[in-house]
Each structure stands twice: as structure tokens, then as C-alpha cells.
Design a protein around this motif. Sequence first.
Motif, PDB file in Angstrom:
ATOM      1  N   TRP A  15       0.819  -1.315  -0.154  1.00 55.34           N
ATOM      2  CA  TRP A  15       0.118   0.129  -0.114  1.00 55.34           C
ATOM      3  C   TRP A  15       0.817   1.216  -0.006  1.00 55.34           C
ATOM      4  O   TRP A  15       2.115   1.061   0.279  1.00 55.34           O
ATOM      5  N   LYS A  23      -3.678   3.754  -1.437  1.00 63.00           N
ATOM      6  CA  LYS A  23      -3.917   2.835  -2.631  1.00 63.00           C
ATOM      7  C   LYS A  23      -3.256   1.589  -2.188  1.00 63.00           C
ATOM      8  O   LYS A  23      -2.189   1.504  -1.882  1.00 63.00           O
ATOM      9  N   MET A  25      -2.724  -2.612  -3.334  1.00 62.37           N
ATOM     10  CA  MET A  25      -2.429  -3.523  -4.451  1.00 62.37           C
ATOM     11  C   MET A  25      -2.431  -4.970  -3.776  1.00 62.37           C
ATOM     12  O   MET A  25      -1.578  -4.975  -2.750  1.00 62.37           O
ATOM     13  N   TRP A  64       6.449   0.767  -7.251  1.00 64.32           N
ATOM     14  CA  TRP A  64       4.982   0.365  -8.067  1.00 64.32           C
ATOM     15  C   TRP A  64       4.993   0.318  -9.475  1.00 64.32           C
ATOM     16  O   TRP A  64       4.290  -0.803  -9.820  1.00 64.32           O
ATOM     17  N   ILE A  72      -5.826  -3.137  -7.942  1.00 67.29           N
ATOM     18  CA  ILE A  72      -5.489  -2.056  -6.955  1.00 67.29           C
ATOM     19  C   ILE A  72      -6.684  -1.142  -6.761  1.00 67.29           C
ATOM     20  O   ILE A  72      -7.644  -1.045  -7.483  1.00 67.29           O
TER      21      ILE A  72
END
Length: 76
Positions: A15, A23, A25, A64, A72
Motif C-alpha cells: 500500500w 492505494k 494492491m 510500484w 488496485i
Amino acid sequence: MLPTLLVGGQVARVWRPVDDGIKAMAFHPLSSATWDGLAAEARSLRGLLASRGTKVHSRHHHCWATLPEAEIRLLA
């Protein structure tokens, strides 16, 4: 090291803080209930990170781009 998401004691992915929330993932598909739990944790985490801003983790943003494609979600 990227901040990680723990689900049931296992690392589920990573994150990062963004202006609109967290955000996240996932390494593998997560259930709706799990995402709901992560969203609740993200709300608490945003309070903790509020005084730090999103730039604290900006040194990891290039990482990322190297991660394999995955789900995501923005946890607002």
C-alpha cells in the motif's frame, strides 16, 4: 521496503498513501469482506499519517511501476 498489507497474518500485497486515501494492491484476489476490513484499517491509518502527508513514501513510488499487474483499490 514497501509498506505491506497483512490479511490473516500473511502479506497480501503493498500500500501507499495518496492524496485521496490509501492505494492498495493485492497479490491475489481478495473477498469483498476483506477489502471492507482493509478500508476500515485504511481510515485509521489515514488519521495516523495525516500529519506526515503523502510525500513520506514518495521514494517508493518507482517500485510500484515494477510490480506485476494486480488489483488496485483506493481505500478512501
